[in-house]
Structure formats: C-alpha cells, structure tokens
Motif scaffolding. Structure first.
Motif, short mmCIF file in Angstrom:
data_model
loop_
_atom_site.label_atom_id
_atom_site.label_comp_id
_atom_site.label_asym_id
_atom_site.label_seq_id
_atom_site.Cartn_x
_atom_site.Cartn_y
_atom_site.Cartn_z
N THR A 156 0.84 -1.13 0.11
CA THR A 156 -0.01 0.03 0.05
C THR A 156 0.85 1.34 -0.08
OG1 THR A 156 -1.81 -1.16 1.30
CG2 THR A 156 -1.79 1.39 1.36
N VAL A 157 0.74 2.18 -0.83
CA VAL A 157 1.32 3.21 -1.24
C VAL A 157 0.48 4.53 -0.77
CG1 VAL A 157 2.54 4.96 -2.59
CG2 VAL A 157 3.22 2.39 -2.88
N LYS A 158 0.73 5.45 -0.05
CA LYS A 158 -0.16 6.58 0.17
C LYS A 158 0.37 7.91 -0.81
CE LYS A 158 -0.90 5.87 5.04
NZ LYS A 158 -1.95 5.53 4.91
N ARG A 171 -4.85 9.23 -0.59
CA ARG A 171 -5.77 8.09 -0.97
C ARG A 171 -4.44 6.91 -0.93
NH1 ARG A 171 -5.96 6.43 -6.58
NH2 ARG A 171 -4.65 7.97 -7.92
N ASP A 172 -5.05 5.67 -0.33
CA ASP A 172 -4.21 4.33 -0.55
C ASP A 172 -4.13 4.00 -1.72
OD1 ASP A 172 -3.45 5.01 2.03
OD2 ASP A 172 -4.81 3.53 3.17
N VAL A 174 -3.31 0.63 -3.78
CA VAL A 174 -2.70 -0.90 -3.41
C VAL A 174 -2.14 -1.26 -4.80
CG1 VAL A 174 -3.35 -3.18 -2.61
CG2 VAL A 174 -4.48 -1.32 -1.54
N ASP A 236 5.96 -1.04 1.10
CA ASP A 236 4.81 -1.13 1.94
C ASP A 236 4.88 0.30 2.69
OD1 ASP A 236 2.23 -1.83 2.31
OD2 ASP A 236 2.93 -2.58 4.11
N GLN A 237 3.85 0.99 2.40
CA GLN A 237 3.57 2.54 3.35
C GLN A 237 4.39 3.41 2.88
OE1 GLN A 237 0.95 2.58 5.34
NE2 GLN A 237 0.29 0.55 4.72
N VAL A 239 5.01 6.98 1.07
CA VAL A 239 4.42 8.10 0.68
C VAL A 239 4.93 8.92 -0.48
CG1 VAL A 239 3.20 10.38 1.86
CG2 VAL A 239 3.39 8.13 3.16
N SER A 268 2.98 5.70 9.48
CA SER A 268 1.71 5.93 8.54
C SER A 268 0.67 6.55 9.35
CB SER A 268 1.39 4.41 8.31
OG SER A 268 0.33 4.23 7.60
N THR A 272 -1.63 10.06 8.07
CA THR A 272 -3.16 10.04 7.85
C THR A 272 -3.59 11.11 8.80
OG1 THR A 272 -3.16 7.68 7.49
CG2 THR A 272 -5.17 8.77 8.24
#
Length: 283
Positions: A156-158, A171-172, A174, A236-237, A239, A268, A272
């Motif tokens: 998941t990349v923000k 937005r996330d 995937v 993963d994670q 941004v 993370s 958010t």
C-alpha cells in the motif's frame, strides 16, 4: 478410549509402540494371550507453530503435521520487503530439552532456478524470518523476490495530491509487490502527470536503520523517459507527495507531534493524521 481397558495414555508413542502397549495390557488383564492389535490414525492432530520476524502476520499458527516452511510463510501473508530469505531460522526443541537451530536458504534456489528446500515443520517449531541487514544487501534481488509467493503479494502506497482549486487528497493505492514509481503515475490521469513539475514530487519512507523518515525527490518526466534512478522500486507504506508546499507542511507537522516517529506504524498514522488536520486547507 479402548473397550474394556478404557482410556490408555499414548502421548509420545509411535503406532508400533501403541499396538504393543494395548496388546500387553489386554493380555495381562483380560486375555490368556496377547492379542494382535492394529492402530491407525483417523485424524491428524494439528501442530502449533510460532512465526516471528519480518512477516506480514506473525504469531501462532495451527497447521497440519509436516507442513512445508514455504506453505506456512504463504499462509501468514508472506515475508515483508525487509526480509532476508537467505536465512530463515527454524528452532526445534527435542524431548530431552535440546534446542536445534537450522538456517534455511530460500533465496539462493530462486536465483539459481533450482528447487526450493522442502523443509517440513513439527509441533512446537519456531520460525524466525531474519531482517536484511544494511551492508549485507548488496546483490540481493528484491525485484525477483517480489515476484514470488514468499513475499506479501501487495503493498500500500499513500499518494498525497493537491486538489484544484483548494484542498488536497490522501488516498491509499494498493499495487502488486515489486511495483515502481511509474506504476503509481499510471493511476493518475495523463493530463495531471504532464502538469506535475519535475521538482515537486517527493518520496517519503520510514527507515528503521536510521530511525526516522527519509525523503527523495523524484522526476516523473525522467521516469517516463526511462531514467532508472527516478523509477524507484516502492515499499509498503511509502508516501508520495506531489507538491513542495505540502512536503514542507508535513515535515512541519512531524516536528509538532508529541510522539517521536520510531516505527512504520507511527509514520503511517502520522501521515493520515496530517491529512485529517490539514486536508481542507487551501493550497
């Protein structure tokens, strides 16, 4: 439960030993001669295993006896992008209390195209997926591992993008593990990609070795032209921020929070919270 005999403890015995014990008990107590006894297993009792380290869902697992190590990793969601599959440690405690430890190399067979070891697990085994240490990652092909079932299938990349005329959206996204910066650009409308300035895109990533957040500028046009240095492989994670102004704001936000960013979860959550606090502000 045995007719006449009742409950007979057989824990730790082989099938042959069970047959011998029951035959002896019947011969001693109820029959003139020891009868022939045949013991079979109708249902295999699950074994309990422990999975620790660089794994998506570490913890206790119930599995069938002789479960393959690779199958357990897949069941647990795969290893993380920080795992070193050259050294997966399996610890096994014997009946006399002796602890055996074996390092299983799942990486080299993938590189050489040979068969992966079929290491079978037993009751009480502990599996530790090691972390890829800094300085020992030279030549470690993360892209190859990302295309296997031994690692988490998606990341998941923000994506933090300014909205016009005001506000911003987080937005996330995937994407399959092993995806790169171009894969994220592909999720944006082509007209938006062309409007992005070359010096306004930044990648933020939590680095556990440095114990903090690191940032890297990315040039979308360079990535589109085939510049490998700009088309980084994502984790993963991660941004991605499409605005120098927003980048400055989020770093200012990092500085005012009371809890230091010491792990990936805090990083993370902080990103958010930034969106929740400033998402409605004008750019």
């Amino acid at each position: 439960m045995i007719p006449i005999l009742g409950r007979v403890p057989v824990k730790g015995l082989t099938l042959d030993e069970v047959e011998t014990k029951i035959s002896y008990e019947l011969g001693q107590k109820y029959l003139k001669e020891q009868p022939e006894v045949i013991a079979v297993i109708s249902t295999l009792r699950p074994v309990r295993l422990i999975l620790l380290g660089e794994i998506v869902r570490p913890g206790y697992y119930n599995a069938a006896p002789n479960t393959l190590l690779t199958d357990l990793l897949t069941t647990a969601g795969g290893s993380t992008g920080k795992a070193d599959l050259r050294s997966v440690i399996v610890r096994r405690t014997l009946v006399d209390g002796t602890v055996l430890e074996e390092a299983v190399d799942l990486y080299t067979p993938l590189i050489k195209g040979t068969k992966i070891p079929e290491f079978r697990l037993q009751e009480g085994d502990s599996v530790v997926v090691s972390r890829l240490e800094v300085g020992k990652d030279t030549g470690y092909d993360r892209a190859l591992i990302a295309r296997t079932t031994l690692i988490q299938p998606t990341i998941t990349v923000k994506l933090l993008v300014p909205l016009i005329p005001s506000g911003r959206i987080l937005r996330d996204v995937v994407v399959p593990n092993g995806s790169d910066f171009l894969d994220i650009l592909a999720t944006l409308p082509s007209t938006d990609v062309l409007r992005i300035k070359s010096d306004e895109v930044s990648l933020l990533r939590f680095d556990p070795e440095k114990g903090g957040v690191v940032t890297q500028k990315l040039n979308p046009r360079g990535a589109l032209r085939g510049d490998i240095a700009q088309n980084v492989m994502l984790e993963d994670q991660d941004v991605i921020i499409v605005s120098r102004t927003v980048l400055g704001e989020i770093f200012a936000f990092f500085n005012i929070i009371t809890q230091p960013i010491r792990d990936l979860q805090t990083f993370s959550t902080t990103v958010t919270n930034f969106q929740n606090n400033f998402g409605n502000n004008n750019n």
